[in-house]
Design an enzyme around this catalytic site. Sequence first.
Site, PDB file in Angstrom:
ATOM      1  NE  ARG A 284      49.948  30.751   6.419  1.00 35.48           N
ATOM      2  CZ  ARG A 284      50.943  29.905   6.636  1.00 35.48           C
ATOM      3  NH1 ARG A 284      52.022  29.933   5.852  1.00 35.48           N
ATOM      4  NH2 ARG A 284      50.877  29.022   7.617  1.00 35.48           N
TER       5      ARG A 284
ATOM      6  NE  ARG B 163      45.342  33.144   4.656  1.00 36.15           N
ATOM      7  CZ  ARG B 163      45.965  32.718   5.752  1.00 36.15           C
ATOM      8  NH1 ARG B 163      46.499  33.605   6.582  1.00 36.15           N
ATOM      9  NH2 ARG B 163      46.084  31.433   6.023  1.00 36.15           N
TER      10      ARG B 163
ATOM     11  CD  GLU C 149      49.828  31.744  14.201  1.00 35.26           C
ATOM     12  OE1 GLU C 149      49.456  32.889  13.829  1.00 35.26           O
ATOM     13  OE2 GLU C 149      50.008  30.804  13.416  1.00 35.26           O
TER      14      GLU C 149
END
Length: 211
Positions: free
Chosen positions: A93, A152, A101
């Site tokens: 990320r 992540r 998005e």
Amino acid sequence: MKRLGLKFNEKAVGLILIILGLAWLWRGWLASPRSGAIQDVGAETGQKAISQKTILMETGRTSCKVLTVFDGDTLGCDLNQDGRIQKPQEQVRLLGIDSPEMRYSRKNPTYGSQHPTDEPFAKEASQWLTEAAQGKTVYLEWDQRRLDKYQRTLAYVFAESTAPQSLNAQLLAKGYATVLFLGKNRRYEPEFKAAEQQARSKQQGLWATDF
């Protein structure tokens, strides 16, 4: 006198042999490669490898190959070099930014609806990151916190080991993302805010008035 002369000659010969032996050993030591030195065979390749390793140590960056791009702020980087992406740790990320998005994102307001749609400039952000990183070796730089709540990897991503500007900042400058800093991961906050302001002033991407 003869016996004394013989003893003297034997001592002289022995001393000469010792001196010659030491000289041979000294010559061999001089000809041998030193510890840490680069040998003549493959010297150029060795020097490049050592130089690259030194650069990564100095910059604090970790190299990995990007196998896929999920969207404008998340990519899959082969950190353990096994040729595939193991979720969630190898999902990287990009720190300090938030891109629009895609339709398959749970954070997308239209997710789960009958006709989900990408948010404005979601596709452009994803495409730009794909062209900049997919199939290439990139360089990750960590901040205070290395994993997010989804486990992540969090990182600033650079196209070159010594690149001055991250892909994160470039996405902001193109108007494909907005600044988003959470917690203590704020190393490049002033730079990122300046990049976002640059996009705003030029009315690029998300800041365009006619989309």
